[in-house]
Structures are given as C-alpha cells and as structure tokens.
Scaffold this motif. Structure first.
Motif, PDB file in Angstrom:
ATOM      1  N   TYR A  35      -0.769  -0.017  -7.134  1.00 33.41           N
ATOM      2  CA  TYR A  35       0.054   0.110  -5.933  1.00 33.41           C
ATOM      3  C   TYR A  35      -0.173  -1.151  -5.106  1.00 33.41           C
ATOM      4  O   TYR A  35      -1.158  -1.850  -5.305  1.00 33.41           O
ATOM      5  CB  TYR A  35      -0.362   1.297  -5.053  1.00 33.41           C
ATOM      6  CG  TYR A  35      -0.882   2.500  -5.773  1.00 33.41           C
ATOM      7  CD1 TYR A  35      -0.012   3.294  -6.525  1.00 33.41           C
ATOM      8  CD2 TYR A  35      -2.217   2.859  -5.712  1.00 33.41           C
ATOM      9  CE1 TYR A  35      -0.488   4.410  -7.187  1.00 33.41           C
ATOM     10  CE2 TYR A  35      -2.695   3.974  -6.368  1.00 33.41           C
ATOM     11  CZ  TYR A  35      -1.825   4.741  -7.113  1.00 33.41           C
ATOM     12  OH  TYR A  35      -2.295   5.830  -7.763  1.00 33.41           O
ATOM     13  N   CYS A  38      -4.075  13.452  -8.318  1.00 35.29           N
ATOM     14  CA  CYS A  38      -4.287  12.453  -7.288  1.00 35.29           C
ATOM     15  C   CYS A  38      -4.627  13.084  -5.942  1.00 35.29           C
ATOM     16  O   CYS A  38      -3.917  13.960  -5.453  1.00 35.29           O
ATOM     17  CB  CYS A  38      -3.035  11.573  -7.173  1.00 35.29           C
ATOM     18  SG  CYS A  38      -3.438   9.982  -6.475  1.00 35.29           S
ATOM     19  N   MET A  39      -5.707  12.650  -5.348  1.00 34.58           N
ATOM     20  CA  MET A  39      -6.179  13.129  -4.044  1.00 34.58           C
ATOM     21  C   MET A  39      -6.435  14.639  -4.036  1.00 34.58           C
ATOM     22  O   MET A  39      -6.463  15.257  -2.977  1.00 34.58           O
ATOM     23  CB  MET A  39      -5.149  12.814  -2.926  1.00 34.58           C
ATOM     24  CG  MET A  39      -4.784  11.373  -2.803  1.00 34.58           C
ATOM     25  SD  MET A  39      -6.199  10.395  -2.331  1.00 34.58           S
ATOM     26  CE  MET A  39      -6.021   9.012  -3.430  1.00 34.58           C
ATOM     27  N   TRP A  60      -1.399  16.379  -3.044  1.00 36.55           N
ATOM     28  CA  TRP A  60      -0.866  15.767  -1.805  1.00 36.55           C
ATOM     29  C   TRP A  60      -1.080  16.691  -0.599  1.00 36.55           C
ATOM     30  O   TRP A  60      -0.621  17.833  -0.593  1.00 36.55           O
ATOM     31  CB  TRP A  60       0.627  15.513  -2.028  1.00 36.55           C
ATOM     32  CG  TRP A  60       1.381  14.840  -0.930  1.00 36.55           C
ATOM     33  CD1 TRP A  60       1.926  15.447   0.170  1.00 36.55           C
ATOM     34  CD2 TRP A  60       1.748  13.456  -0.844  1.00 36.55           C
ATOM     35  NE1 TRP A  60       2.592  14.520   0.933  1.00 36.55           N
ATOM     36  CE2 TRP A  60       2.502  13.284   0.330  1.00 36.55           C
ATOM     37  CE3 TRP A  60       1.503  12.338  -1.647  1.00 36.55           C
ATOM     38  CZ2 TRP A  60       3.023  12.053   0.711  1.00 36.55           C
ATOM     39  CZ3 TRP A  60       2.021  11.112  -1.265  1.00 36.55           C
ATOM     40  CH2 TRP A  60       2.766  10.978  -0.095  1.00 36.55           C
ATOM     41  N   CYS A  92      -2.609   9.795   1.417  1.00 45.45           N
ATOM     42  CA  CYS A  92      -3.458   9.018   0.508  1.00 45.45           C
ATOM     43  C   CYS A  92      -3.456   7.565   0.987  1.00 45.45           C
ATOM     44  O   CYS A  92      -2.639   7.177   1.810  1.00 45.45           O
ATOM     45  CB  CYS A  92      -2.923   9.092  -0.924  1.00 45.45           C
ATOM     46  SG  CYS A  92      -1.347   8.258  -1.104  1.00 45.45           S
ATOM     47  N   HIS A  93      -4.354   6.775   0.421  1.00 46.65           N
ATOM     48  CA  HIS A  93      -4.510   5.395   0.890  1.00 46.65           C
ATOM     49  C   HIS A  93      -3.294   4.523   0.598  1.00 46.65           C
ATOM     50  O   HIS A  93      -3.104   3.502   1.256  1.00 46.65           O
ATOM     51  CB  HIS A  93      -5.754   4.784   0.249  1.00 46.65           C
ATOM     52  CG  HIS A  93      -5.704   4.763  -1.247  1.00 46.65           C
ATOM     53  ND1 HIS A  93      -5.681   5.925  -1.982  1.00 46.65           N
ATOM     54  CD2 HIS A  93      -5.624   3.752  -2.121  1.00 46.65           C
ATOM     55  CE1 HIS A  93      -5.609   5.602  -3.270  1.00 46.65           C
ATOM     56  NE2 HIS A  93      -5.575   4.298  -3.391  1.00 46.65           N
ATOM     57  N   ALA A  94      -2.478   4.913  -0.406  1.00 45.44           N
ATOM     58  CA  ALA A  94      -1.356   4.054  -0.796  1.00 45.44           C
ATOM     59  C   ALA A  94      -0.009   4.583  -0.303  1.00 45.44           C
ATOM     60  O   ALA A  94       1.034   4.018  -0.621  1.00 45.44           O
ATOM     61  CB  ALA A  94      -1.328   3.908  -2.322  1.00 45.44           C
ATOM     62  N   CYS A 109       0.571  11.529  -9.421  1.00 43.48           N
ATOM     63  CA  CYS A 109       0.519  10.646  -8.256  1.00 43.48           C
ATOM     64  C   CYS A 109       1.922  10.324  -7.739  1.00 43.48           C
ATOM     65  O   CYS A 109       2.763   9.783  -8.460  1.00 43.48           O
ATOM     66  CB  CYS A 109      -0.209   9.368  -8.674  1.00 43.48           C
ATOM     67  SG  CYS A 109      -0.271   8.141  -7.376  1.00 43.48           S
ATOM     68  N   ARG A 110       2.158  10.630  -6.463  1.00 44.00           N
ATOM     69  CA  ARG A 110       3.484  10.385  -5.860  1.00 44.00           C
ATOM     70  C   ARG A 110       3.724   8.886  -5.673  1.00 44.00           C
ATOM     71  O   ARG A 110       4.854   8.409  -5.753  1.00 44.00           O
ATOM     72  CB  ARG A 110       3.585  11.108  -4.499  1.00 44.00           C
ATOM     73  CG  ARG A 110       3.528  12.624  -4.516  1.00 44.00           C
ATOM     74  CD  ARG A 110       4.572  13.256  -5.403  1.00 44.00           C
ATOM     75  NE  ARG A 110       4.131  13.405  -6.769  1.00 44.00           N
ATOM     76  CZ  ARG A 110       4.873  13.154  -7.857  1.00 44.00           C
ATOM     77  NH1 ARG A 110       6.093  12.731  -7.746  1.00 44.00           N
ATOM     78  NH2 ARG A 110       4.395  13.318  -9.067  1.00 44.00           N
ATOM     79  N   CYS A 111       2.669   8.159  -5.356  1.00 45.99           N
ATOM     80  CA  CYS A 111       2.839   6.717  -5.117  1.00 45.99           C
ATOM     81  C   CYS A 111       3.199   6.012  -6.421  1.00 45.99           C
ATOM     82  O   CYS A 111       3.993   5.080  -6.435  1.00 45.99           O
ATOM     83  CB  CYS A 111       1.568   6.125  -4.522  1.00 45.99           C
ATOM     84  SG  CYS A 111       1.186   6.849  -2.928  1.00 45.99           S
TER      85      CYS A 111
HETATM   86 FE1  FES Z   1      -1.581   8.986  -5.679  1.00 47.50          FE
HETATM   87 FE2  FES Z   1      -0.677   8.209  -3.242  1.00 47.50          FE
HETATM   88  S1  FES Z   1      -2.142   7.209  -4.491  1.00 47.50           S
HETATM   89  S2  FES Z   1      -0.361  10.114  -4.251  1.00 47.50           S
END
Ligand code: FES
Length: 381
Positions: free
Chosen positions: A200, A252-253, A256, A272-274, A327-329
């Motif tokens: 990312y 991820c995380m 969400w 999340c950080h991204a 992961c959404r990002c």
């Molecule tokens: Fe995975 Fe944002 S880094 S949801």
C-alpha cells in the motif's frame, strides 16, 4: 438524531459485528529521518503543522481508556521526532494503557530511553532494514543507522523494557535474512518480526523493486522454520508471507473496525494504518468528534463491518467470519474497488493475474525505488 448504525445511503445493523477496540496505533507524526520505500504511509504525508497537539493526544488517550482500549502503539513516521513523547507516554500510563514505542532507533539517546521508561513505557520495537551497514543505509536512505539502532536496542534492555526487532523484508534485503536473525539474537530481542512488505502507499509505488521471487519466498520460509527450531526459548519469530503469493487472504486487522483503530497525525480515526489509501472514504477527526462517537458512528468505520457488505464469492464463503473478506486496502489497490474480494484470495477472479504480476515483477531488473519523503510526496501531487 443520527442513526448510529448507518453506512452511506443505507441503514445497517452493525451492533453485533464488532466489540470494544483493544489496541490503537497512534501515528504521532509523518516526519521521519528514514526514507524507506516500503512505507505504508499514504503518499500524501501530513505536514507537521497539521499534527495533533500534546493536549489533543492526551484527550484522545483518556477517551481510549474510557472506551476500553488496552494497548497503545506510538508510531509514525518516527515518534521520537515529537518533543512531547515523554508527556504522551506518561499520560498513557496515567490512564492505564500499556504502551509500545515503534521506532527506527536512530534518534534515541540513553537518557531519553530512561525518561521514557520512568514515564511508564513497557515495550520498544526497533526496525532493522538490513544486517550490513551498506544495506541498512541503502534501504533507509540514512547513513550509519545500524550502530544507532544497536545502541537503542541496548538501552531498551538496560532500562528494563521488552525488545522486539522488526524486519520488513523484500527482494533486496532477503539475502541478509540469516544475518538479520543473528542480529536480533545478538541485540537481545525476545521477539523478531519477519514481515514481507504489504503493498500500500509508498510500497505499492515501489512494488517492482521490492517484490521477492518465488524462490526467495521458499528460502525465507525454510530459513524462518530452521531458526524457529534452533532458537526456541531464545527468540520468538513472527513471520508474515507476501499476500501476492498467498492462497488465502489474511484476516486484516482482525476484521475492519472490529477491535483496532489507527489515529493519523492530524487526528483522523482509521480502521487500519493504510485506510487513507482508499481515497473514496472520508474519515472523521478527533478535532471535530469524540472517539466514542467515531468508533460507533463513523461511515468509514461502519462500511465494512460484519459480513452484509460482502459480494460473492465472499458472501457464500465458509471462511467469511474467519478472514472477514481479507484486506480492504489491498482490494482497493488491486481491484480499484474496496468492497471487492481481496485478490490475495484464490477465489478472487483477479488472483491468478496478481500472482503472475508478482512473478513477472520479481524477476525484472528494476532495483531503483522512490524514497519516501516530503519532496517526493510533493512531486507526486
Ligand atoms: Fe488491510 Fe487496510 S491494511 S484493511
């Protein structure tokens, strides 16, 4: 009155899809003496003038404790750039938060480490970019970082704090992984994180120069497994494989908006950080709203909570409450749609293409990368 469980345009019942936040990543600043091209910070870095003040951070920590948060990870950028770090650590301690400092270790002094320990700091995580001075300086874009990091690790232990070494690994520094593991032992760390780059922000921009080859991935797994067995009881090793070569997406995380949030230097609360790389989302700020309001009501926090938002094949997948769709990002970065199935998942229609991209980029001869700094951020805008 606002419906507290709404997402943009439609009402949803998110009440049973998340609990109390347990941990917070507090990005105190985007200023950093290092310039690592794998940084997951957004390309548009926050200027110092937009950072939250000491009072605003202290208020945020009081609200975190009231909300049930247990741990705060002070990060950045480089958190030791902030002159008020001791005050912030003291306040975290006063409101009962366990605190961890995530640092490059190049700006620390022995006195400051002891002041931070006196203020209640519990744990320090020092990053390492390579096992040799040459690799370390090249990746971080900072001269003579390695001896400074070693000093920081030494002072961490002298001050009675727990030490983790964090190594973000990629094609360029993976040949030094065995020596990185030895460094972590030599420095006295109890834990080493061997984390492949997540693509990312700046890392996505530099993907061609960072993507490991498939052979490197296999070697890495063997090296980590051998070291885990050999160093049992001495060094615990956490290992994160690259998503592009995975068959299943990561959780991820922890999902969400389920148990974690991130606060950006300017006070925006992110899942999340991204998350700011998903440019279509709008994030609420602690400068305008309370933390409790944001945790329960923010559109950005609610939009991917639970499983109702999922498209197929996630919607009917047996793993949907295990990986929460990945992961959404990453979905946004690769599919240009944050609600798409994470392409790291073998069920994603993009999975095959992503794997081929990784293989092709990993054997390209492109080793130059763009350093993460304010000048390059400006050039990108
Ligand atoms: Fe995975 Fe944002 S880094 S949801």
């Amino acid at each position: 009155m606002d419906d507290p469980f709404r997402i943009v345009g439609k009402a949803v019942d998110a009440r049973n899809t998340y609990g109390l936040p347990l941990a917070v990543l507090a990005e105190l600043t985007h200023r950093c003496p290092l310039q690592c091209g794998y940084c997951s910070n957004p390309i548009q870095l926050e200027q110092a003038s937009r950072e939250m003040t000491t009072e605003q951070w202290c208020s945020a920590m009081t609200q975190m404790a009231d909300l049930g948060v247990l741990q705060i990870h002070f990060s950045g950028g480089e958190p030791t750039v902030r002159k008020d770090l001791e005050q912030l650590v003291q306040h975290a301690s006063d409101v009962g938060l366990y605190s961890n400092l995530i640092t490059s270790g190049v700006m620390m002094t022995r006195d400051r480490m002891f002041r931070l320990a006196d203020a209640g700091l519990s744990h320090v995580q020092v990053s390492i970019q390579g096992a040799t001075g040459q690799m370390s300086d090249l990746i971080g874009g900072f001269k003579n970082a390695l001896p400074k990091k070693h000093d920081t690790a030494t002072w961490t232990l002298e001050a009675g704090l727990a030490l983790t070494v964090n190594a973000v690994v990629h094609r360029q520094n993976l040949p030094e992984l065995p020596q990185i593991i030895e460094k972590a032992v030599e420095w006295g760390a109890a834990r080493l994180e061997v984390a492949n780059v997540q693509y990312y922000g700046w890392a996505l921009k530099n993907r061609q120069a960072l993507m490991p080859t498939f052979a490197q991935l296999e070697d890495t797994t063997n090296i980590v497994n051998e070291a885990r067995a050999r160093l049992k009881g001495i060094l615990e090793i956490d290992y994160v494989i690259p998503d592009y070569y995975a068959a299943r997406p990561k959780q991820c995380m922890g999902g969400w908006g389920r148990q974690f949030f991130n606060i950006s230097p300017s006070g925006h609360v992110l899942p999340c950080h991204a998350a700011e790389t998903i440019t279509e989302l709008r994030f609420d700020s602690l400068k305008e709203r309370t933390l409790e309001w944001i945790w329960h009501n923010s559109d950005a926090m609610n939009c991917f909570r639970g499983t109702d938002w999922m498209p197929e094949p996630c919607k009917s997948c047996a793993f949907k409450e295990i990986d929460f769709g990945g992961c959404r990002c990453q979905a946004y970065a690769l599919a240009k749609d944050a609600s798409a199935t994470d392409p790291a998942c073998a069920k994603s229609p993009l999975h095959e293409a992503i794997f081929r991209t990784a293989m092709a980029e990993s054997i390209a001869s492109e080793d130059d990368f763009i350093y993460r700094n304010f000048a390059n951020a400006r050039a990108d805008s």
